[in-house]
Scaffold this active site. Sequence first.
Site, PDB file in Angstrom:
ATOM      1  N   ASP A 414      32.560  24.827  41.933  1.00 30.31           N
ATOM      2  CA  ASP A 414      31.900  23.922  43.028  1.00 30.31           C
ATOM      3  C   ASP A 414      31.842  24.928  44.397  1.00 30.31           C
ATOM      4  OD1 ASP A 414      31.372  21.429  44.263  1.00 30.31           O
ATOM      5  OD2 ASP A 414      33.040  21.867  45.695  1.00 30.31           O
ATOM      6  N   GLU A 467      27.551  26.548  41.139  1.00 30.64           N
ATOM      7  CA  GLU A 467      26.797  25.643  42.108  1.00 30.64           C
ATOM      8  C   GLU A 467      26.549  26.602  43.418  1.00 30.64           C
ATOM      9  OE1 GLU A 467      26.901  21.775  44.939  1.00 30.64           O
ATOM     10  OE2 GLU A 467      28.487  22.894  44.741  1.00 30.64           O
TER      11      GLU A 467
END
Length: 734
Positions: A414, A467
């Site tokens: 993330d 990401e």
Amino acid sequence: MLTTLSMIELQQIVNASHGDPHTVLGMHEIELEGKSCIVVRVFNPQAESVTVIDDKYRSRRYVMEKIHSDGFFECVIPTRKKWFRYVLEFKGYGDNTWETYDPYSFPPGISDMDIYLFNQGTHYKIYEKLGANPMVMDGVEGVLFGVWAPNAKRVSVIGEFNSWDGRRNAMRLLESSGIWEIFIPGLKDNDRYKFEIKTSKGDIIQKSDPYGKFAELRPSTTSLIFDINKYEWDDAQWYETQKQKDKFDIPMNIYEVHLGSWKRDPETNRFLSYVELADTLIPYVKEMGYTHIEMLPIEEHPFDGSWGYQVTGYYAPTSRYGNPSEFMYFVDKCHQAGIGVLLDWVPAHFPKDAHGLARFDGSALYEHEDPRQGEHPEWGTLIFNYGRNEVKNFLIANALYWIEKFHIDGLRVDAVASMLYLDYAKSEGQWVPNKYGGRENLDAVEFMKHMNSIIAKKHPMAYMIAEESTSWANVTKPAEEGGLGFSLKWNMGWMNDFLEYVAKDPVYRKYHHNNLTFGMVYAYTEKFVLVLSHDEVVHGKHSMLDKMPGDLWQKFANLRAAYGFMYGHPGKKLLFMGGEFGQFIEWNEKRPLDWFLLEYDHHKTMLKFVKDLNHIYLDNEAFWLKDFNGEGFEWIDCNDNERSIYSFIRRGSKREDTLVFIVNFTPNTYEDFRIGVPFEGQYEEILNSDDPKYGGSGVTNIGVKNSDKIEYNGREDSIGLRLAPLSVTVFKAK
């Protein structure tokens, strides 16, 4: 003498301020009045009397003398000269009696090599030493506790087993390593504990275990002992099958799930357990034709509304859905069903909760002291100090932990962009440049390269998925070749352009035609995953269905066409739960998906379309075999902006694998549409989103289309077909 100790050391033990209580407590060989003998010292405020019992010759008992009223006991045994194994018999108030081995009678369970590797940041199984690890030491069952707190004056393990008294099980500091350690016999799974830390300022704080394998259900912040090595796996066939594949040239169609809101118990609205999810979610994913489940973070977190992205227990599967063995069961069952498991992982930041990593030993340990380096002002969280070896080790070992201990097939990392840039979401004066004056976080870059190279070496089939929302170069290039070393990257640019386009009224789409063609300009610069994730269906962004323009029929037709374009475009695929049946309202983690919508034809046929699309994707290698090189895709016509029609070819390894896609993003119907085809032959429609079984109007193509020697779209051969409104049509060469 009342005691063989100095009064200073006695007071340090009683006040829990001794830096190395193992040198005082336990059994020691000493010289007393010129003679060798044995002394045993115990501190236990809950004991009225204590007896030392020889573990081999139980009749040899030595009553201890209570030296200090707070519970300090000592016993000098002049008849014994050498250390022997013993147990302690305690008598408490009210005739309460119990026996235990002395925690201070055991040698360190953490070796010099463990310390060396951890301090240089390369102990990739440090979770077996730090945290609470059930083990057998010197033939005695117990738990080895270890914690890194280099700036603490004292660290103790506290729990119900010692009445949460920080004086009872004070740990020893292993030289200058910053590691504190103690072995406590007799503890078992689900025993509750925390670390009590005396800071350099003298403050007493309580912390959850950073390496804790399990934790109590929120709002409790207590860690739980759990043996993660007892589960027996049955997924050997899965790994054997994976070894035979190229992990990039396989179908990868990911179903992104938030476990707490996919479904819930209909009567109580409680979470489904890992075991219940194994019985319900896995068969659904298998039937729908997805290849992987990607879970929003299940690492322990205190606040449901964070969706798991503010982690306090990096090594603990959340207790919301069960214990670690039950989570292993879920992963095992996924593998047995042929489903891969991906886990969202958050090494970019952590919350400020008092029981977590923040100022863990009273100092900025896992984060930076300077808030310009150590805080995300936008998120209200703290940034890991990637320049500190022990912090890097904590994170790299954690990534390996999920892969090795829980058989996770890959981690979606993330907020990578927030790690790469020192000025991410910061204004002038809120950040500190690197040593060259730039905005790149050099320590974070090195951390990612190190982590990804180790995982690629140890687990070459595992995916590390970034990401990353910027144009940072070479994210998926191997670290040894100068890249960051990730396996795949979320294509955020494509996603933004795509969603902007499909949300527009068809009358305006011709002015934004480039939104859907521009992605091919950079499609092969990285190994991309095309994502329609949870982030796109919250906070006023509308659900996937509700983004679509038009009336109800047009919304569903638009969504089918959009999914068809996405599946045909090069790159692996990801869709968030609910998008497959046209969830109408935004996702809300507090409630389950609106499964009742499947009682209505529009949603039922939408689900059937996605299911068929998924299975056609799986069965036709042209969809995925050459996702990452230019051989797999070719435009037929990317310039038909006036009609908002896109046509392209996807290729597999053989001529007969070839697919032709035509996507019409307007409500116009064309009864005699002509399109150039890659070669002479027969073409059969294998998917048409306007089929009545999908809720369409029925403008389909029945039977085989023979190509004509009519030049079209710059090609010698072409076919004529019916082109439905707001549709995707796929032909396969025969």
